[in-house]
Design a protein around this motif. Structure first.
Motif, PDB file in Angstrom:
ATOM      1  N   TYR A 148       0.644  -1.068   0.017  1.00 23.74           N
ATOM      2  CA  TYR A 148       0.063   0.025  -0.099  1.00 23.74           C
ATOM      3  C   TYR A 148       1.012   1.309   0.051  1.00 23.74           C
ATOM      4  O   TYR A 148       0.578   2.427  -0.681  1.00 23.74           O
TER       5      TYR A 148
ATOM      6  N   LEU B 263       2.217   1.544  -3.402  1.00 20.22           N
ATOM      7  CA  LEU B 263       1.120   2.217  -4.352  1.00 20.22           C
ATOM      8  C   LEU B 263       0.922   3.601  -4.250  1.00 20.22           C
ATOM      9  O   LEU B 263       0.795   4.408  -5.116  1.00 20.22           O
ATOM     10  N   ASP B 264       0.925   4.150  -2.903  1.00 18.51           N
ATOM     11  CA  ASP B 264       0.926   5.518  -2.501  1.00 18.51           C
ATOM     12  C   ASP B 264       1.817   6.218  -3.118  1.00 18.51           C
ATOM     13  O   ASP B 264       1.550   7.107  -3.577  1.00 18.51           O
TER      14      ASP B 264
ATOM     15  N   THR C 159       1.595   6.195  -7.042  1.00 19.93           N
ATOM     16  CA  THR C 159       0.068   7.105  -7.742  1.00 19.93           C
ATOM     17  C   THR C 159      -0.216   8.497  -6.994  1.00 19.93           C
ATOM     18  O   THR C 159      -1.410   8.855  -7.223  1.00 19.93           O
TER      19      THR C 159
ATOM     20  N   SER D 131      -4.135   5.763  -5.157  1.00 21.97           N
ATOM     21  CA  SER D 131      -4.417   4.382  -4.702  1.00 21.97           C
ATOM     22  C   SER D 131      -5.320   4.246  -3.566  1.00 21.97           C
ATOM     23  O   SER D 131      -6.164   3.281  -3.295  1.00 21.97           O
TER      24      SER D 131
ATOM     25  N   THR E 146      -7.439   1.299  -1.965  1.00 22.02           N
ATOM     26  CA  THR E 146      -7.013   0.181  -0.951  1.00 22.02           C
ATOM     27  C   THR E 146      -7.714   0.569   0.494  1.00 22.02           C
ATOM     28  O   THR E 146      -7.784  -0.477   1.283  1.00 22.02           O
TER      29      THR E 146
END
Length: 126
Positions: free
Chosen positions: A83, A86-87, A90, A94, A98
């Protein structure tokens, strides 16, 4: 107008920053049921992540305890790391995906009933 929209997106991203990662790190560990077997002592049982719900003493002196536990909500450092990655990739967009995923992982509450001897050894599970 475009600057205002961009500012709103950035602000929203910062507000959501890392929420799903923190949620992935929190949770309740599942009990180790290999340790909970007949003959085992009550001290071992109560060292597990079980919450006592009720206890009753039977006429023969045995003690019956009911415990509550949660399945499917264990903490996960791996999921939290994904996570965070992804943070970063993006710019926190995200989190819109999430965070609801993590919010849905409440786990399943279950009960277990254990009968002990007066000395505290398990006689029966179930």
């Amino acid at each position: 107008m475009k600057k205002l929209i961009l500012l709103g997106i950035i602000t929203s991203g910062l507000l959501f920053q890392g929420c799903s990662a923190v949620m992935a790190l929190n949770g309740e560990k599942e009990p180790n049921f290999e340790l909970i077997k007949p003959g085992q002592n009550k001290v071992i049982v109560e060292s597990q992540p079980l919450k006592p719900v009720s206890t009753e003493v039977l006429s023969n002196g045995n003690i019956v305890s009911t415990y509550q536990y949660t399945l499917g909500n264990e903490p996960s450092a791996g999921r939290a790391a994904v996570y965070v990655l992804l943070d970063c990739l993006t710019f926190f967009i995200s989190e819109l995906v999430t965070m609801p995923i993590e919010m849905s992982k409440n786990g399943e509450l279950r009960l277990i009933r254990i009968e002990y001897t007066p000395q505290g050894n398990i006689i029966k599970i179930g």
